[in-house]
Design a protein around this motif. Structure first.
Motif, PDB file in Angstrom:
ATOM      1  N   GLN A 168     -11.394  -0.599  -5.695  1.00 57.91           N
ATOM      2  CA  GLN A 168     -10.979  -2.129  -5.833  1.00 57.91           C
ATOM      3  C   GLN A 168      -9.353  -2.537  -5.817  1.00 57.91           C
ATOM      4  O   GLN A 168      -9.112  -3.306  -4.847  1.00 57.91           O
ATOM      5  CB  GLN A 168     -11.172  -3.075  -7.026  1.00 57.91           C
ATOM      6  CG  GLN A 168     -12.693  -3.331  -7.722  1.00 57.91           C
ATOM      7  CD  GLN A 168     -12.688  -3.966  -8.779  1.00 57.91           C
ATOM      8  OE1 GLN A 168     -11.906  -3.891 -10.338  1.00 57.91           O
ATOM      9  NE2 GLN A 168     -13.969  -4.404  -9.047  1.00 57.91           N
ATOM     10  N   ARG A 171      -8.390  -1.607  -1.819  1.00 53.34           N
ATOM     11  CA  ARG A 171      -8.849  -2.502  -1.321  1.00 53.34           C
ATOM     12  C   ARG A 171      -7.984  -3.737  -1.049  1.00 53.34           C
ATOM     13  O   ARG A 171      -7.340  -4.290  -0.131  1.00 53.34           O
ATOM     14  CB  ARG A 171     -10.962  -2.959  -1.046  1.00 53.34           C
ATOM     15  CG  ARG A 171     -11.595  -2.462  -0.787  1.00 53.34           C
ATOM     16  CD  ARG A 171     -12.367  -3.251  -1.306  1.00 53.34           C
ATOM     17  NE  ARG A 171     -13.037  -4.836   0.167  1.00 53.34           N
ATOM     18  CZ  ARG A 171     -13.212  -5.519  -0.669  1.00 53.34           C
ATOM     19  NH1 ARG A 171     -14.515  -5.654  -1.233  1.00 53.34           N
ATOM     20  NH2 ARG A 171     -13.805  -6.541   0.123  1.00 53.34           N
ATOM     21  N   GLY A 186     -10.940  -8.030 -10.769  1.00 51.38           N
ATOM     22  CA  GLY A 186     -11.652  -7.564 -10.548  1.00 51.38           C
ATOM     23  C   GLY A 186     -12.160  -6.593 -12.112  1.00 51.38           C
ATOM     24  O   GLY A 186     -11.815  -7.174 -13.087  1.00 51.38           O
TER      25      GLY A 186
END
Length: 276
Positions: A168, A171, A186
């Motif tokens: 996460q 990204r 997240g």
């Protein structure tokens, strides 16, 4: 405890120590040649794989439970190789980490002696010490049992937090629109350090796999040391100091609403506003 193969374990501890010394020597020689000491971060995870492989091979003729030995080897290898690949990809093209650059400015005396004292000797000792549950588990003849199964489950929780959290974050950083922003989505909305929390769970899980004999209880010092390092020294404390310096009030707000280690639902912004 007289039935435990103490001599075999002692030999294993010696062999793994030699393997760690050789590994650290090779990494140090490479780092000196390319003038980048931060490659030790890439080797940290795979270093545990080296110890696990040495221990697995050394224990082949022992009475250690084959299923336990294989599971410990596999879990250590999956964790260590993933971590090494992730850090390698993250560091590619960025040169030496600023932490090591700052450290090298204080070099005095022999370069090799300085590096052994400040980086490779210390990390080698920590690697060997933290890997004790992996080494001990290889010589336990009891089946995995309930405690071992719980250890595997805890390892899965930890590995998931660590791998998903790193994915996460990667990204998030890859999107130019997020430049200068704080990752608070997240898993990062539930804990400021899902990777460190995951790391701690992984090593407590591996320790539980070393509880097939009472000697394994003593090895709890290894995941405790790993967690202390992650929380108070090289991990959380150091990272958050830098984040506060670079992000200021925005990071303080993130800290106020997000757990520092153990995951929990994030605090609502309106709740924080009513307290201020």
């Amino acid at each position: 405890m007289s039935d435990f193969p103490w001599a075999d374990l002692a030999l294993n501890l010696l062999l793994s120590a030699v393997a760690v010394v050789v590994l650290m020597g090779l990494v140090m020689a490479t780092a000196i040649r390319i003038k980048n000491q931060s490659i030790i971060d890439i080797v940290w995870g795979p270093g545990f794989v080296v110890v696990a492989v040495v221990s697995y091979l050394a224990s082949a003729s022992s009475d250690g439970d084959d299923a336990r030995r294989l599971v410990v080897l596999a879990l250590t290898a999956v964790w260590g190789l993933r971590l090494g690949i992730y850090i390698g990809n993250r560091n590619r093209g960025h040169g030496e980490d600023k932490r090591y650059t700052a450290l090298m400015r204080h070099q005095t005396g022999s370069l090799v002696g300085f590096l052994i004292r400040k980086i490779y000797g210390l990390q080698g000792v920590l690697l060997w010490f933290i890997s004790l549950p992996v080494q001990v588990a290889m010589y336990e003849d009891a089946s995995i049992g309930l405690l071992g199964a719980l250890g595997i489950a805890l390892w899965l929780v930890g590995f998931s937090f660590e791998a998903i959290g790193d994915w996460q974050l990667a990204r998030f950083k890859a999107d130019p629109a997020n430049a200068g922003r704080i990752m608070d989505r997240g898993l990062w909305a539930w804990t400021r350090h899902p990777n460190y929390f995951g790391d701690a769970c992984v090593w407590f899980g591996l320790w539980m796999l070393a509880l097939g004999h009472p000697i394994g209880i003593v090895a709890v010092v290894s995941p405790i040391v790993m967690t202390k390092l992650l929380v108070s020294y090289s991990g959380k404390a150091l990272l958050e100091k830098g984040m506060r310096r670079s992000k200021g009030a925005a990071y303080d707000e993130y800290v106020a609403r997000t757990s520092g280690f153990f995951p929990r639902p994030p605090r609502r912004r309106d709740a924080l506003a009513s307290e201020s």
